[in-house]
Design a protein around this motif. Structure first.
Motif, PDB file in Angstrom:
ATOM      1  N   VAL A  19       0.834  -1.208   0.000  1.00  0.00           N
ATOM      2  CA  VAL A  19       0.000   0.000   0.000  1.00  0.00           C
ATOM      3  C   VAL A  19       0.866   1.254   0.000  1.00  0.00           C
ATOM      4  O   VAL A  19       0.612   2.201  -0.756  1.00  0.00           O
ATOM      5  CB  VAL A  19      -0.956  -0.008   1.204  1.00  0.00           C
ATOM      6  CG1 VAL A  19      -1.603   1.360   1.394  1.00  0.00           C
ATOM      7  CG2 VAL A  19      -2.045  -1.060   1.017  1.00  0.00           C
TER       8      VAL A  19
ATOM      9  N   CYS B  42       0.828   4.058  -2.889  1.00  0.00           N
ATOM     10  CA  CYS B  42       0.403   5.403  -2.479  1.00  0.00           C
ATOM     11  C   CYS B  42       1.564   6.388  -2.512  1.00  0.00           C
ATOM     12  O   CYS B  42       1.392   7.557  -2.876  1.00  0.00           O
ATOM     13  CB  CYS B  42      -0.209   5.352  -1.080  1.00  0.00           C
ATOM     14  SG  CYS B  42      -1.744   4.412  -1.002  1.00  0.00           S
TER      15      CYS B  42
ATOM     16  N   PRO C 221      -3.395   6.026   1.805  1.00  0.00           N
ATOM     17  CA  PRO C 221      -4.343   6.103   0.689  1.00  0.00           C
ATOM     18  C   PRO C 221      -5.133   7.407   0.664  1.00  0.00           C
ATOM     19  O   PRO C 221      -5.385   7.970  -0.413  1.00  0.00           O
ATOM     20  CB  PRO C 221      -5.264   4.895   0.926  1.00  0.00           C
ATOM     21  CG  PRO C 221      -4.425   3.930   1.702  1.00  0.00           C
ATOM     22  CD  PRO C 221      -3.591   4.794   2.599  1.00  0.00           C
TER      23      PRO C 221
END
Length: 281
Positions: free
Chosen positions: A164, A168, A255
């Motif tokens: 992630v 991101c 995010p």
């Protein structure tokens, strides 16, 4: 007489159009690059070697100390790898947006605006070359080494945070490339400002937040959100205390930061296009 209303295209359709246009322009530039295969190979190797020298500096530093700001070499390797990968991926995909100022000065931006493709996609894909893969590949190699050297008690959220933060972080740097470039609509010599946010920001993130003043750390959390690239997620993954004492939710907020950065960059680009009046050439 009733004037028919023109409904705007759905966002998904516009995104597909932009991605497709970027792909076609990038493929065209890559084909031209591969016409000189030896030159391409030498430039790719040289790019990888030069970027690796950044980590050599860190290795030399740890010849004289066992920790920096309380962080060990594998932990710095994690910061370095994630930062280099995110910056390198963003530079590969949209890094040529920094040529906007030159296109405005020469009037060649007008040519992009009349083509049947989004101008931003054309700008980001211009002079695309796979030799820029050197930085993200080298960052990924350092990251893999650091993960094997770290003694981390892995949980599902920590394992999920790694991919992630890479995605991101790349999106945040891409937004900074585009957002910094749009400043050139009003200030033609703003290229160095963009470099300070992207390349300078990546260098900042290669070192632990504990060696910097609290005001600077707060600035890259609540100002330019560079801390969401790797600092904040790394605190959770490496079980490090937060120097600012922020709520734990910030460590999972990459995010959200990426979406906000991309939205801000998109709005800045549209504002710049509305303000652009052309060169008259």
């Amino acid at each position: 007489m009733t004037v028919p209303t023109v409904r705007p295209e759905p966002l998904a359709a516009r995104v597909r159009w932009a991605v497709g246009s970027w792909w076609l322009v990038a493929a065209m530039w890559q084909r031209s690059t591969m016409a000189y295969r030896l030159s391409f190979a030498l430039m790719a190797v040289a790019s990888t070697v030069v970027t690796f020298l950044d980590f050599v500096v860190v290795l030399l530093m740890f010849r004289h100390t066992s920790a920096l700001g309380g962080w060990t070499l594998p932990e710095l390797g994690f910061l370095y790898g994630t930062s280099s990968f995110a910056l390198g991926t963003a530079n590969l995909l949209v890094g040529t947006a920094d040529a906007l100022g030159e296109r405005i000065r020469t009037g060649s931006l007008d040519t992009m605006l009349i083509r049947p493709a989004p101008a931003l996609a054309q700008l980001c894909a211009e002079r695309f070359t796979l030799r820029r893969l050197g930085r993200p590949l080298q960052g990924a190699a350092v990251l893999v080494w650091s993960l094997t050297a770290l003694d981390v008690h892995w949980t599902w959220d920590k394992a999920l945070l790694v991919p992630v933060l890479l995605v991101c972080g790349s999106a945040i740097f891409a937004a900074l490339f585009i957002g910094g470039a749009t400043v050139q609509f009003w200030w033609g010599e703003a290229g160095e400002l963009q470099n300070s946010l992207t390349y300078g920001g990546a260098t900042l993130l290669q070192y632990p937040p504990t060696i910097f003043a609290r005001e600077l750390v707060a600035g890259v959390v609540f100002g330019v959100p560079l801390a969401f690239v790797n600092w904040l997620p790394a605190l959770r993954i490496l079980d490090r205390p937060d120097p600012l004492g922020l709520p734990a939710a910030f460590q999972y907020a990459s995010p959200v930061a990426a979406v906000l950065c991309c939205a801000a960059a998109g709005l800045a680009w549209r504002a710049g296009l509305r303000a652009y009046r052309g060169t008259g050439s």
